[in-house]
Design a protein around this motif. Structure first.
Motif, PDB file in Angstrom:
ATOM      1  N   ILE A   7     -60.569  48.493 -22.228  1.00 54.38           N
ATOM      2  CA  ILE A   7     -59.936  47.247 -21.821  1.00 54.38           C
ATOM      3  C   ILE A   7     -58.651  47.037 -22.621  1.00 54.38           C
ATOM      4  N   SER A   8     -57.716  46.328 -22.031  1.00 54.84           N
ATOM      5  CA  SER A   8     -56.422  46.059 -22.645  1.00 54.84           C
ATOM      6  C   SER A   8     -56.547  45.555 -24.086  1.00 54.84           C
ATOM      7  N   PRO A   9     -55.826  46.179 -25.017  1.00 49.41           N
ATOM      8  CA  PRO A   9     -55.830  45.721 -26.413  1.00 49.41           C
ATOM      9  C   PRO A   9     -55.382  44.265 -26.536  1.00 49.41           C
ATOM     10  N   GLU A  10     -54.501  43.835 -25.614  1.00 50.48           N
ATOM     11  CA  GLU A  10     -54.005  42.459 -25.668  1.00 50.48           C
ATOM     12  C   GLU A  10     -55.123  41.459 -25.397  1.00 50.48           C
TER      13      GLU A  10
ATOM     14  N   ILE B  18     -58.241  41.929 -26.150  1.00 48.83           N
ATOM     15  CA  ILE B  18     -59.048  41.928 -27.372  1.00 48.83           C
ATOM     16  C   ILE B  18     -58.376  41.068 -28.447  1.00 48.83           C
ATOM     17  N   LYS B  19     -57.052  41.224 -28.573  1.00 51.79           N
ATOM     18  CA  LYS B  19     -56.306  40.435 -29.561  1.00 51.79           C
ATOM     19  C   LYS B  19     -56.387  38.947 -29.243  1.00 51.79           C
TER      20      LYS B  19
ATOM     21  N   LEU C 126     -60.706  49.882 -32.298  1.00 49.50           N
ATOM     22  CA  LEU C 126     -62.110  49.654 -32.648  1.00 49.50           C
ATOM     23  C   LEU C 126     -62.262  48.964 -34.000  1.00 49.50           C
ATOM     24  N   GLU C 127     -61.291  49.163 -34.868  1.00 43.31           N
ATOM     25  CA  GLU C 127     -61.354  48.556 -36.197  1.00 43.31           C
ATOM     26  C   GLU C 127     -61.355  47.030 -36.125  1.00 43.31           C
ATOM     27  N   SER C 128     -60.819  46.479 -35.033  1.00 38.99           N
ATOM     28  CA  SER C 128     -60.732  45.021 -34.919  1.00 38.99           C
ATOM     29  C   SER C 128     -62.047  44.385 -34.469  1.00 38.99           C
ATOM     30  N   PHE C 129     -62.998  45.208 -34.025  1.00 39.61           N
ATOM     31  CA  PHE C 129     -64.278  44.665 -33.574  1.00 39.61           C
ATOM     32  C   PHE C 129     -65.163  44.301 -34.762  1.00 39.61           C
TER      33      PHE C 129
END
Length: 390
Positions: free
Chosen positions: A110-113, A115-116, A167-170
């Protein structure tokens, strides 16, 4: 400002179909049974499912955008990842439509945006680890593609590294198997971020039936026929044995990367290629042993289904199955046709062992039902909301 929902669940697939669609459906059932408020984004769903359609945002029209790419692949032999393009568009739409969830549970791609945006809103981010770590996938599959001189299918290492950074942001990774769990540990993820939650099976739909004794021992493979599934090692092992008392049934659609491999064995009369089916249980009911030689998986649902059908398994550790070696079947080394062949030969000559292991498989998988998956997922959500003060 949009009202917060408890959970946003995102999957770039059709809910209620096979594979990830089946897992997504049961996740949403767990959400509904847990009485969470939620929104779900998907690329289609079965309208006959008992889900609250008001909470489902469906973008099935994106499927039509893949048709030109498929045409180029089929008639010009070009390798184009159309799903990556469509998933990018899907992710951008999710980004625009996303509310303010307390938990954002999504599959990779899914789009990184998006997730951000969820992260910025204060959501707990959960990744569905349906496969092993991207760098692990890249290492395994690029080696396999090179071995088969299929360099056009090589995974871009730079992209894999970008996915790894995302993945580090999860906050948490859902791991359906030890194979997935270990792949993240090996990439430096802390145990506290990894949640083990095996998938499940409908033990009423897939059940053991009293079947007539086959003249020959029937081994069956069900799944997409591609190099990632270890199909080359299965076919190599089978042909080398030259068994007279057994036959191999291959159920599934042949992917472009495995077409050349499959063509080498089409004249073998002891191997039957059936093509794709929506009803794998019919083949499972008529077979004796299930084989899953995958090089890379999350936790193959077909393994749960075969166990529920009373079949022993010959599977790799990488398959992510819940069998125990020597009890419900045999665990073999991934990419080792000799080891695979030895286990095939052993079971082909021991029908009593097949029966014993098959009964054990049915008993063990009864602990891994979709009902239990739904309950456990709901408990995890509640625990995380409480832990994070949501």
């Amino acid at each position: 400002m949009d009202k917060k929902v408890d959970i946003t669940y995102t999957v770039a697939s059709k809910i209620g179909t096979i594979g990830m669609g089946s897992t997504a459906y049961n996740a949403l059932k767990g959400i509904e049974k847990g009485k969470f408020s939620y929104q779900a984004f998907c690329r289609g769903y079965n309208p006959n499912l008992d889900l609250n359609e008001e909470n489902l945002t469906n973008y099935s029209w994106l499927e039509y955008l893949t048709y030109p790419f498929r045409f180029l692949e089929k008639f010009l032999g070009l390798h184009i990842n159309s799903f990556r393009f469509v998933n990018y568009l899907f992710g951008k739409i999710v980004e625009l439509k996303l509310k303010r969830p307390k938990i954002y549970h999504t599959w990779i791609g899914i789009s990184p945006e998006a997730i951000k945006k969820a992260k910025k809103s204060g959501a707990i981010l959960i990744l569905e680890g349906a496969n092993s770590h991207p760098l692990n996938i890249t290492k395994i599959m690029n080696k396999e593609f090179k071995n088969h001189n299929k360099t056009e299918f090589l995974i871009d290492l730079k992209k894999a590294k970008r996915d790894s950074e995302i993945l580090e942001s999860f906050d948490y990774i859902m791991c359906p198997s030890d194979f997935v769990y270990d792949s993240f540990i090996n990439q430096g993820f802390k145990k506290e971020k990894l949640i083990k939650l095996p998938y499940g099976v409908d033990i009423e739909r897939f059940s053991k039936v009293k079947k007539k004794k086959n003249k020959k021992v029937k081994f069956v493979f069900v799944g997409s026929i591609q190099l990632r599934k270890g199909i080359s090692y299965l076919l190599e092992a089978w042909e080398s044995l030259g068994l007279k008392n057994a036959e191999l049934i291959i159920v599934g659609r042949v992917w472009p990367d495995a077409q050349e491999v499959v063509n080498k064995y089409r004249k073998n009369k002891s191997i039957k290629f059936t093509g794709f089916t929506k009803n794998p249980q019919e083949f499972l009911k008529g077979s004796d042993v299930f084989i899953s030689p995958s090089l890379e998986e999350g936790s193959a649902l077909t393994c749960y289904e075969a166990m529920a059908s009373g079949l022993p398994l010959i599977a790799t550790y990488n398959t992510g199955s819940v069998i125990r070696n020597g009890k419900e079947g045999f665990i073999v080394k991934a990419g080792d046709s000799k080891d695979l062949g030895e286990k095939i030969q052993k079971l082909s000559g021991d029908k009593k062992l097949i029966e014993k292991m098959g009964n054990a498989a049915r008993k063990r998988v009864s602990k891994f039902t979709w009902i239990n998956y739904q309950k456990n997922l709901s408990k995890i959500y509640k625990l995380l909301l409480k832990k994070n003060g949501k």
